[in-house]
Design a protein around this motif. Structure first.
Motif, PDB file in Angstrom:
ATOM      1  N   THR A  44       0.824  -1.203   0.000  1.00  0.00           N
ATOM      2  CA  THR A  44       0.000   0.000   0.000  1.00  0.00           C
ATOM      3  C   THR A  44       0.861   1.256   0.000  1.00  0.00           C
ATOM      4  O   THR A  44       1.857   1.336   0.716  1.00  0.00           O
ATOM      5  CB  THR A  44      -0.918   0.009   1.235  1.00  0.00           C
ATOM      6  N   ASN A  45       0.467   2.239  -0.831  1.00  0.00           N
ATOM      7  CA  ASN A  45       1.137   3.551  -0.890  1.00  0.00           C
ATOM      8  C   ASN A  45       2.638   3.433  -1.145  1.00  0.00           C
ATOM      9  O   ASN A  45       3.459   4.123  -0.543  1.00  0.00           O
ATOM     10  CB  ASN A  45       0.917   4.334   0.419  1.00  0.00           C
ATOM     11  N   ALA A  46       3.006   2.524  -2.057  1.00  0.00           N
ATOM     12  CA  ALA A  46       4.422   2.272  -2.313  1.00  0.00           C
ATOM     13  C   ALA A  46       4.950   3.152  -3.444  1.00  0.00           C
ATOM     14  O   ALA A  46       4.329   3.264  -4.497  1.00  0.00           O
ATOM     15  CB  ALA A  46       4.634   0.806  -2.654  1.00  0.00           C
ATOM     16  N   LYS A  47       6.097   3.770  -3.207  1.00  0.00           N
ATOM     17  CA  LYS A  47       6.849   4.474  -4.243  1.00  0.00           C
ATOM     18  C   LYS A  47       8.133   3.692  -4.468  1.00  0.00           C
ATOM     19  O   LYS A  47       8.939   3.523  -3.553  1.00  0.00           O
ATOM     20  CB  LYS A  47       7.160   5.908  -3.807  1.00  0.00           C
ATOM     21  N   LEU A  48       8.321   3.182  -5.701  1.00  0.00           N
ATOM     22  CA  LEU A  48       9.421   2.262  -5.977  1.00  0.00           C
ATOM     23  C   LEU A  48      10.669   3.004  -6.451  1.00  0.00           C
ATOM     24  O   LEU A  48      10.594   3.919  -7.274  1.00  0.00           O
ATOM     25  CB  LEU A  48       9.011   1.240  -7.038  1.00  0.00           C
ATOM     26  N   HIS A  49      11.818   2.546  -5.947  1.00  0.00           N
ATOM     27  CA  HIS A  49      13.120   3.031  -6.394  1.00  0.00           C
ATOM     28  C   HIS A  49      13.964   1.814  -6.753  1.00  0.00           C
ATOM     29  O   HIS A  49      14.064   0.868  -5.960  1.00  0.00           O
ATOM     30  CB  HIS A  49      13.830   3.829  -5.293  1.00  0.00           C
ATOM     31  N   LEU A  50      14.585   1.839  -7.905  1.00  0.00           N
ATOM     32  CA  LEU A  50      15.411   0.723  -8.359  1.00  0.00           C
ATOM     33  C   LEU A  50      16.843   1.205  -8.524  1.00  0.00           C
ATOM     34  O   LEU A  50      17.124   2.096  -9.338  1.00  0.00           O
ATOM     35  CB  LEU A  50      14.883   0.185  -9.692  1.00  0.00           C
ATOM     36  N   VAL A  51      17.754   0.634  -7.741  1.00  0.00           N
ATOM     37  CA  VAL A  51      19.159   1.028  -7.790  1.00  0.00           C
ATOM     38  C   VAL A  51      19.889   0.071  -8.721  1.00  0.00           C
ATOM     39  O   VAL A  51      19.909  -1.146  -8.491  1.00  0.00           O
ATOM     40  CB  VAL A  51      19.798   0.997  -6.390  1.00  0.00           C
ATOM     41  N   VAL A  52      20.483   0.607  -9.787  1.00  0.00           N
ATOM     42  CA  VAL A  52      21.180  -0.215 -10.776  1.00  0.00           C
ATOM     43  C   VAL A  52      22.613   0.264 -10.927  1.00  0.00           C
ATOM     44  O   VAL A  52      22.961   1.385 -10.569  1.00  0.00           O
ATOM     45  CB  VAL A  52      20.461  -0.181 -12.141  1.00  0.00           C
ATOM     46  N   GLY A  53      23.431  -0.611 -11.473  1.00  0.00           N
ATOM     47  CA  GLY A  53      24.831  -0.274 -11.704  1.00  0.00           C
ATOM     48  C   GLY A  53      25.369  -1.086 -12.844  1.00  0.00           C
ATOM     49  O   GLY A  53      25.161  -0.758 -14.017  1.00  0.00           O
ATOM     50  N   HIS A  54      26.023  -2.213 -12.530  1.00  0.00           N
ATOM     51  CA  HIS A  54      26.573  -3.079 -13.571  1.00  0.00           C
ATOM     52  C   HIS A  54      25.448  -3.596 -14.469  1.00  0.00           C
ATOM     53  O   HIS A  54      24.461  -4.130 -13.993  1.00  0.00           O
ATOM     54  CB  HIS A  54      27.307  -4.250 -12.919  1.00  0.00           C
ATOM     55  N   GLN A  55      25.592  -3.399 -15.783  1.00  0.00           N
ATOM     56  CA  GLN A  55      24.582  -3.810 -16.762  1.00  0.00           C
ATOM     57  C   GLN A  55      23.207  -3.227 -16.436  1.00  0.00           C
ATOM     58  O   GLN A  55      22.161  -3.847 -16.649  1.00  0.00           O
ATOM     59  CB  GLN A  55      24.517  -5.347 -16.849  1.00  0.00           C
ATOM     60  N   GLY A  56      23.245  -1.989 -15.934  1.00  0.00           N
ATOM     61  CA  GLY A  56      22.008  -1.338 -15.508  1.00  0.00           C
ATOM     62  C   GLY A  56      21.017  -1.102 -16.620  1.00  0.00           C
ATOM     63  O   GLY A  56      19.803  -1.103 -16.384  1.00  0.00           O
ATOM     64  N   GLU A  57      21.508  -0.913 -17.861  1.00  0.00           N
ATOM     65  CA  GLU A  57      20.582  -0.711 -18.985  1.00  0.00           C
ATOM     66  C   GLU A  57      19.715  -1.944 -19.195  1.00  0.00           C
ATOM     67  O   GLU A  57      18.510  -1.839 -19.467  1.00  0.00           O
ATOM     68  CB  GLU A  57      21.351  -0.397 -20.272  1.00  0.00           C
ATOM     69  N   GLN A  58      20.332  -3.129 -19.077  1.00  0.00           N
ATOM     70  CA  GLN A  58      19.563  -4.361 -19.207  1.00  0.00           C
ATOM     71  C   GLN A  58      18.446  -4.412 -18.171  1.00  0.00           C
ATOM     72  O   GLN A  58      17.296  -4.739 -18.488  1.00  0.00           O
ATOM     73  CB  GLN A  58      20.466  -5.584 -18.996  1.00  0.00           C
ATOM     74  N   VAL A  59      18.793  -4.077 -16.945  1.00  0.00           N
ATOM     75  CA  VAL A  59      17.825  -4.182 -15.846  1.00  0.00           C
ATOM     76  C   VAL A  59      16.697  -3.176 -16.032  1.00  0.00           C
ATOM     77  O   VAL A  59      15.510  -3.519 -15.907  1.00  0.00           O
ATOM     78  CB  VAL A  59      18.520  -3.977 -14.490  1.00  0.00           C
ATOM     79  N   THR A  60      17.032  -1.927 -16.331  1.00  0.00           N
ATOM     80  CA  THR A  60      15.986  -0.905 -16.473  1.00  0.00           C
ATOM     81  C   THR A  60      15.082  -1.199 -17.660  1.00  0.00           C
ATOM     82  O   THR A  60      13.859  -1.008 -17.583  1.00  0.00           O
ATOM     83  CB  THR A  60      16.608   0.487 -16.616  1.00  0.00           C
ATOM     84  N   ASN A  61      15.641  -1.679 -18.770  1.00  0.00           N
ATOM     85  CA  ASN A  61      14.814  -2.004 -19.933  1.00  0.00           C
ATOM     86  C   ASN A  61      13.860  -3.152 -19.620  1.00  0.00           C
ATOM     87  O   ASN A  61      12.710  -3.158 -20.080  1.00  0.00           O
ATOM     88  CB  ASN A  61      15.699  -2.373 -21.123  1.00  0.00           C
ATOM     89  N   HIS A  62      14.312  -4.105 -18.837  1.00  0.00           N
ATOM     90  CA  HIS A  62      13.495  -5.267 -18.525  1.00  0.00           C
ATOM     91  C   HIS A  62      12.394  -4.938 -17.517  1.00  0.00           C
ATOM     92  O   HIS A  62      11.385  -5.649 -17.446  1.00  0.00           O
ATOM     93  CB  HIS A  62      14.393  -6.373 -17.952  1.00  0.00           C
ATOM     94  N   CYS A  63      12.577  -3.868 -16.771  1.00  0.00           N
ATOM     95  CA  CYS A  63      11.643  -3.560 -15.676  1.00  0.00           C
ATOM     96  C   CYS A  63      10.932  -2.224 -15.860  1.00  0.00           C
ATOM     97  O   CYS A  63      10.329  -1.707 -14.916  1.00  0.00           O
ATOM     98  CB  CYS A  63      12.401  -3.541 -14.343  1.00  0.00           C
ATOM     99  N   GLN A  64      10.979  -1.662 -17.058  1.00  0.00           N
ATOM    100  CA  GLN A  64      10.462  -0.308 -17.237  1.00  0.00           C
ATOM    101  C   GLN A  64       8.958  -0.202 -17.017  1.00  0.00           C
ATOM    102  O   GLN A  64       8.444   0.871 -16.683  1.00  0.00           O
ATOM    103  CB  GLN A  64      10.823   0.214 -18.625  1.00  0.00           C
ATOM    104  N   ASP A  65       8.225  -1.307 -17.147  1.00  0.00           N
ATOM    105  CA  ASP A  65       6.778  -1.259 -16.956  1.00  0.00           C
ATOM    106  C   ASP A  65       6.388  -1.009 -15.499  1.00  0.00           C
ATOM    107  O   ASP A  65       5.240  -0.690 -15.214  1.00  0.00           O
ATOM    108  CB  ASP A  65       6.122  -2.545 -17.466  1.00  0.00           C
ATOM    109  N   PHE A  66       7.333  -1.150 -14.561  1.00  0.00           N
ATOM    110  CA  PHE A  66       7.028  -0.883 -13.153  1.00  0.00           C
ATOM    111  C   PHE A  66       7.110   0.608 -12.817  1.00  0.00           C
ATOM    112  O   PHE A  66       6.724   1.014 -11.725  1.00  0.00           O
ATOM    113  CB  PHE A  66       7.986  -1.660 -12.244  1.00  0.00           C
ATOM    114  N   ALA A  67       7.619   1.402 -13.743  1.00  0.00           N
ATOM    115  CA  ALA A  67       7.703   2.860 -13.547  1.00  0.00           C
ATOM    116  C   ALA A  67       8.402   3.231 -12.246  1.00  0.00           C
ATOM    117  O   ALA A  67       7.997   4.156 -11.538  1.00  0.00           O
ATOM    118  CB  ALA A  67       6.301   3.486 -13.600  1.00  0.00           C
TER     119      ALA A  67
END
Length: 453
Positions: A44-67
């Protein structure tokens, strides 16, 4: 209370020996980090933050639908360093929950227990007691039994190493004091890193209440550093799915030999034999039987249908009381009406098969509209592709198609027609007509057989 949820996914994961990010490796057919994000998003009332680094582009592209708010952690210096980089994005009020992209089986119910204890003056730790705590940070309590610090293994004394209550890394901290604690972190330790766990001692010093919650089982907080651990979590996940399926009324002939890589919904009295794989979303109606070594993906199967061994059903809809296989393949776009039969070594694609129709063996039916009570003989194919475009074959009710026939689309066969065995049909066939199209047989006397050179 508003809640920031930070998922740490910046690690290199070198022990995986992989060309892509560790957190993108899958458990139950879903990338680990996506499992964690989905669990976080359910809060409930969650604001998501995703911390990426190594191969971060892969991770963000795969998870972009979570906004999620993506924060980069290049040259990472520990978990405390990761939270410091997110600090400016955290809400001024509420709390921050820290999760890990390589700890995929954490349950929403566990996180809800933590959230229920959260206040502006309470820090909630997820801990677990292990018979062998080697490698984990130890939970240090004072004489009153209250948590006063977490000591990492490499920095622990002999007395502290004897503690079996350990830190899982998952904690929920109030945002206002958290900002102060993060700013005060130092890397004066054996690893030269900023430990998020150092905020526990700061919280104790500031008089903040520190409370603990424990998960239902160890698998919830198990992380993945190599493929051995990944395999262990995969088996744990599959065992959980098997137990749930059996509790819902399905019979698994061997619960250790089933793979659910998505969502499997079963009715009552479903029977699933060994070595079956279910991908995407699969629904099995009451009384469905699935034979050994079958593969079902994104499909719906009506009640009473029997799927025999080594069959594959992909993006298809199967009616009630159908008979499929063995060794049948239903490709995307297949729709079987009730009591249809698809036999051994039959392949269908984008085909509507009418009620009671039978394609018993060794046939290919693609781009086809087939009516009810049609009988298709062995070796029949619909020639739907001209090298550039696909074309439709239309077969009306009560048609009989003899063995080894080829229907060259686009073509129509009207109700009650019969196709003689061995025919190649290129023109429309009318109602109740017999169509035969094959060369006249010729026999030659004394024909010399070829001989081997």
């Amino acid at each position: 209370m508003s809640q920031d949820i930070v998922i740490l996914a910046a690690g290199k994961g070198s022990r995986m020996k992989s060309s892509f990010s560790k957190v993108l490796h899958k458990v139950g057919g879903v990338a680990m980090v996506r499992r964690v994000l989905a669990t976080a998003a359910s809060m409930t009332n969650a604001k998501l933050h995703l911390v990426v680094g190594h191969q971060g582009e892969q991770v963000t592209n795969h998870c972009q639908d979570f906004a999620a708010n993506v924060v980069w952690q290049n040259n990472p210096q520990g978990t405390g360093d990761a939270l410091r980089r997110v600090a400016s994005s955290l809400q001024s009020e509420g709390s921050t929950l820290t999760l890990y992209g390589d700890v995929p089986l954490i349950r929403p119910t566990t996180l809800e227990k933590m959230a229920a204890l959260s206040t502006p003056n309470t820090l909630v730790l997820l801990t677990i007691s292990l018979d062998n705590p080697t490698g984990y940070g130890r939970i240090v309590r004072n004489a009153d039994g209250n948590v006063c610090a977490i000591v990492e293994q490499k920095d622990a004394s002999a007395e502290e190493l004897a503690i079996n209550e350990v830190n899982t890394g998952i904690l929920l901290a109030p945002n206002q004091p958290l900002q102060t604690w993060l700013a005060a972190l130092t890397n004066d330790n054996a690893q030269g890193e900023f430990y998020l766990t150092d905020i526990i001692a700061m919280a104790a010093k500031d008089g903040v209440d520190i409370v603990t919650v424990q998960p239902e089982n160890e698998a919830e907080v198990a992380g993945v550093n190599d493929r051995v651990q990944l395999a262990a979590l995969e088996r744990e996940w599959q065992q959980q799915q098997a137990i749930q399926l059996m509790q819902n009324g399905a019979t698994l002939l061997d619960p250790a030999r089933i793979d659910v890589r998505g969502e499997l919904i079963t009715g009552e009295d479903v029977i699933i034999d060994v070595n079956c794989v279910f991908e995407g979303k699969v629904e099995l109606g009451d009384g469905v039987e699935v034979g050994p070594n079958c593969h079902l993906k994104d499909c719906v199967v009506g009640k009473g249908t029997v799927i025999k061994s080594h069959s594959m059903i992909d993006e298809s809809q199967v009616g009630e009381a159908c008979d499929i296989g063995p060794f049948a393949r239903l490709r995307p776009g297949t729709r079987l009406a009730n009591k249809a039969k698809i036999g051994n070594f039959v392949e269908t694609k984008k085909a509507n098969i009418g009620e009671g129709s039978k394609v018993n063996h060794l046939s290919y039916i693609g781009d086809t509209e087939m009516g009810a009570n049609v009988n298709v003989g062995a070796g029949t194919i619909t020639c739907n592709y001209d090298g550039v475009n696909k074309h439709l074959t239309q077969v009306a009710d009560n048609v009989f198609i003899g063995s080894n026939s080829a229907l060259v689309a686009p073509v129509q066969v009207a109700e009650g027609a019969t196709i003689a065995a061995g025919s190649t049909i290129t023109k429309a066939v009318g109602e109740k007509q017999l169509a035969f199209a094959r060369s006249r047989q010729a026999n030659k006397d004394n024909w010399p057989r070829p001989v081997k050179n």
